[in-house]
Structure formats: structure tokens, C-alpha cells
Scaffold this motif. Structure first.
Motif, PDB file in Angstrom:
ATOM      1  N   GLN A  34       0.832  -1.209   0.000  1.00 38.30           N
ATOM      2  CA  GLN A  34       0.000   0.000   0.000  1.00 38.30           C
ATOM      3  C   GLN A  34       0.867   1.258   0.000  1.00 38.30           C
ATOM      4  N   ARG A  35       1.852   1.288   0.866  1.00 42.21           N
ATOM      5  CA  ARG A  35       2.720   2.459   0.980  1.00 42.21           C
ATOM      6  C   ARG A  35       3.495   2.706  -0.303  1.00 42.21           C
ATOM      7  N   VAL A  36       4.078   1.639  -0.842  1.00 38.40           N
ATOM      8  CA  VAL A  36       4.927   1.784  -2.019  1.00 38.40           C
ATOM      9  C   VAL A  36       4.115   2.187  -3.248  1.00 38.40           C
ATOM     10  N   ILE A  37       2.934   1.595  -3.411  1.00 43.80           N
ATOM     11  CA  ILE A  37       2.077   1.943  -4.541  1.00 43.80           C
ATOM     12  C   ILE A  37       1.713   3.429  -4.487  1.00 43.80           C
ATOM     13  N   SER A  38       1.350   3.913  -3.301  1.00 43.71           N
ATOM     14  CA  SER A  38       0.985   5.318  -3.159  1.00 43.71           C
ATOM     15  C   SER A  38       2.172   6.237  -3.431  1.00 43.71           C
ATOM     16  N   GLU A  39       3.361   5.825  -3.000  1.00 43.05           N
ATOM     17  CA  GLU A  39       4.556   6.634  -3.232  1.00 43.05           C
ATOM     18  C   GLU A  39       4.943   6.655  -4.711  1.00 43.05           C
ATOM     19  N   THR A  40       4.765   5.521  -5.385  1.00 44.80           N
ATOM     20  CA  THR A  40       5.214   5.403  -6.771  1.00 44.80           C
ATOM     21  C   THR A  40       4.205   5.982  -7.754  1.00 44.80           C
ATOM     22  N   TYR A  41       2.915   5.790  -7.485  1.00 48.35           N
ATOM     23  CA  TYR A  41       1.879   6.219  -8.432  1.00 48.35           C
ATOM     24  C   TYR A  41       1.017   7.323  -7.824  1.00 48.35           C
ATOM     25  N   PHE A  42      -0.152   6.925  -7.264  1.00 55.47           N
ATOM     26  CA  PHE A  42      -1.070   7.873  -6.655  1.00 55.47           C
ATOM     27  C   PHE A  42      -1.512   7.340  -5.299  1.00 55.47           C
ATOM     28  N   ASP A  43      -2.318   8.142  -4.608  1.00 56.11           N
ATOM     29  CA  ASP A  43      -2.923   7.709  -3.355  1.00 56.11           C
ATOM     30  C   ASP A  43      -4.069   6.758  -3.685  1.00 56.11           C
ATOM     31  N   LEU A  44      -3.850   5.455  -3.511  1.00 55.14           N
ATOM     32  CA  LEU A  44      -4.807   4.424  -3.896  1.00 55.14           C
ATOM     33  C   LEU A  44      -5.184   3.553  -2.702  1.00 55.14           C
ATOM     34  N   LYS A  45      -6.416   3.095  -2.708  1.00 52.78           N
ATOM     35  CA  LYS A  45      -6.837   2.076  -1.756  1.00 52.78           C
ATOM     36  C   LYS A  45      -6.472   0.721  -2.341  1.00 52.78           C
ATOM     37  N   VAL A  46      -5.703  -0.066  -1.611  1.00 51.71           N
ATOM     38  CA  VAL A  46      -5.190  -1.341  -2.111  1.00 51.71           C
ATOM     39  C   VAL A  46      -5.819  -2.493  -1.332  1.00 51.71           C
TER      40      VAL A  46
END
Length: 333
Positions: A34-46
Motif C-alpha cells: 500500500q505504501r509503495v504503490i501510493s509513493e510510486t503512483y497515486f494515493d490508492l486504496k489497495v
């Protein structure tokens, strides 16, 4: 240029889709995903089906302003509620499945994107993005400011499958992999990062300016795709004619005017817009080569009789006037 590595082990067959099998070296938990996806792309609910068994890897690098990443993960569902920060509102994502298929929904558009295709995600609009099996992706994150003169085209082409099996789409797909390898294995200079970024942006623009045949490959029958190809061939052969019209094309290609309009009904351009884009793209190629007597002559070659109009829409399309086309500019300085 900076890069980060976040990984967790998975089957070696997925790594084979990324040129460098050794780029992923660290482990990551489902919570960390969750943290890495938000840092790399956008603020997403995973959401993941089996958090304790989740397998995922991601490799990210930033050139000048464009982000590139390689992604390997088990089943996962992402949801974006819309723009949440000023930083998010400035970017789009171009997602390329390399192994496995992904599903995407945004603004009442739905698609299943397979290897050999890519699609665009708009950051400022809610969306859902999910895959029910392990997939390998590569993703390009582009600030919209880098493509501001093509924003209308982006809004037309988002959430549409665009082919990477031929032409500039195929070159773009390979260039992303190549650039990601360079960025994660070498310390690039500022100039090298800028050059690599510009190559990617040029390929993105060229690919988005050629969606007709790409979309035809994915969304219409083989017969319709053949008709589109025949029409395009005729257009290129008669590009200097400023009076190209559906009637002229219908007579030359032996199809009805009504059928021509039907061919373009589900495509991001009208017939007239498509002709204009082709004319401008060919003009850009001529100007970049530098083999011309005058800008006006280039305009006439591609069917523009009004040179002020040609200069105005050329600048709208490419972000600079014809006389300042990059190669031409560099030669004069």
C-alpha cells in the motif's frame, strides 16, 4: 535521477518479462505494498485477496520528471477516489501489461488490457484497476504539463486499449524496458536523464497521434481495419490536396460516405480531425529532417494553403511554431 527497489520473491517466469532479472532484490510485505504503490503512483486504496501470501515486487526510477517502473504482483484491486493532492493532479499513468491481463474502469469506460496493449489512467478522476492473477506490468508516470498541448487527445484516448505490437507503440514499450534497465543499473547524468525522458515523451506523443489503426486492431473487425488502412494509404498519397473530403475518399476507396463516418464513430477523432493530425505529423517529420526550402513550402506539401492557420495549429499540436521545430532550432544556433 533517482531509483528505488521494493520486492518480494515470486516465480522466476514473471521476472523474464523485465529485461534485467536481477533488478528486484529486497522483500516487501502486503502492508508495505500500500505504501509503495501510493509513493510510486497515486494515493490508492489497495486490497489483496490473501495478505499473508501476497507476492509483489516493484522497481521505480525517476528521470527528469517522468517516472518509470516495473511491477510484478499477485491478485490485487486498486481504487482511486479522485484527486487528493496538487501533485497527483499533474500526472497520467500509461500501463503496459507484459504478462497477464488487467481490468480498468474510469468514467463509464471499461476495458480488459492484455499483453501487446497499453492504456492511459487519468489521475484526477476516480477509477478501479484490478487483476485476479499474477501479472507483470511496466508503467510510465508522466506529468500532464509535459503533454499539455495534447491534453484533449489524452482525454479522448484514456481507458482505451492501444496496441504495442507495431509501430511507435512497440518502440515505446521496448524503450521503457530499456530505460528502466539503464536507470536502475547506472548512475545517469542530468543530460542522460533528460535525453532518455525526451525519447519516451516523443514516442508517447507519436503513439497517441496514431490511435486509429491501434484502436481498429483492438475494437473493430478485420474488414473495418482493412478499410481504415486503405483510407490512410490514400490520405498519405494525396496529402498535398487541401480538398480531401469523405466524398473524395469514398469515390477513391469504393465505399460510401456514410460508411466512412460509421468507421470513425467509435474512434477518438472525427474524419476531419484525423486528416488534420496526419497533415501536422507529416509536417513535423519534414521539419525535423531539415530538408525543405521554407516553412510555407512544408505547409503546402501537406495540404495547408493558409500559412497563418498552419502555424497556429502546429504550435497547438506540438507546443512550438514550425520554425522552432527542435532540429531546425538546433541548426540555427
Amino acid at each position: 535521477m533517482k531509483h528505488n527497489e521494493y520486492t518480494k520473491g515470486t516465480n522466476e517466469k514473471y521476472s523474464e518479462n523485465i529485461d534485467n532479472k536481477h533488478m528486484f532484490q529486497q522483500t516487501l510485505s502486503a502492508d508495505g505494498w500500500q505504501r509503495v504503490i501510493s509513493e510510486t503512483y497515486f494515493d490508492l486504496k489497495v486490497q489483496v485477496k490473501k495478505p499473508n501470501q501476497f507476492i509483489g515486487r516493484i522497481q521505480q526510477a525517476t528521470l527528469n520528471q517522468v517516472g518509470i517502473s516495473g511491477y510484478i504482483a499477485d491478485s490485487v484491486h486498486y481504487q482511486r477516489s479522485g484527486q487528493r493532492s496538487l501533485q497527483d493532479c499533474d500526472s497520467i499513468l500509461l500501463t503496459f501489461p507484459l504478462n497477464g491481463s488487467v481490468c480498468f474502469q474510469q468514467q463509464k469506460r471499461e476495458l480488459i488490457c492484455h499483453p501487446g496493449q497499453f492504456f492511459i489512467q487519468l489521475s484526477h478522476q476516480p477509477y478501479q484497476f484490478y487483476h485476479s492473477h499474477a501479472v507483470t506490468l511496466q508503467v510510465l508516470k508522466v506529468p500532464i504539463a509535459k503533454l499539455v498541448t495534447h491534453q484533449r487527445l489524452i482525454e479522448q484516448c484514456f481507458a482505451q486499449p492501444i496496441t504495442t505490437e507495431k509501430g511507435s507503440g512497440r518502440l515505446l514499450n521496448h524503450q521503457i524496458s530499456h530505460t528502466l534497465n539503464l536507470a536502475t543499473n547506472f548512475e545517469l547524468s542530468i543530460l542522460e536523464s533528460q535525453l532518455l525522458e525526451q525519447q519516451l515523451l516523443d514516442l508517447v506523443v507519436h503513439t497517441l497521434h496514431r490511435p486509429i489503426l491501434s484502436l481498429a486492431d483492438s475494437q473493430v473487425s478485420t474488414i473495418k481495419a482493412a478499410h481504415l488502412q486503405r483510407i490512410e494509404n490514400f490520405i498519405h498519397m494525396h496529402l498535398a490536396n487541401p480538398k480531401i473530403s469523405p466524398k473524395l475518399v469514398s469515390q477513391a476507396c469504393h465505399i460510401s460516405v456514410r460508411y466512412i463516418h460509421l468507421l470513425f464513430q467509435d474512434l477518438p477523432y472525427t474524419f476531419a480531425e484525423w486528416i488534420k493530425i496526419i497533415r501536422l505529423t507529416v509536417a513535423n517529420k519534414i521539419l525535423m529532417k531539415g530538408n525543405y526550402s521554407s516553412v510555407a513550402d512544408v505547409g503546402y506539401q501537406v495540404g495547408f494553403t493558409d500559412q497563418s492557420y498552419f502555424s497556429r495549429i502546429y504550435k497547438q499540436q506540438f507546443g512550438y511554431p514550425p520554425k522552432d521545430t527542435p532540429s531546425n532550432y538546433s541548426k540555427s544556433h
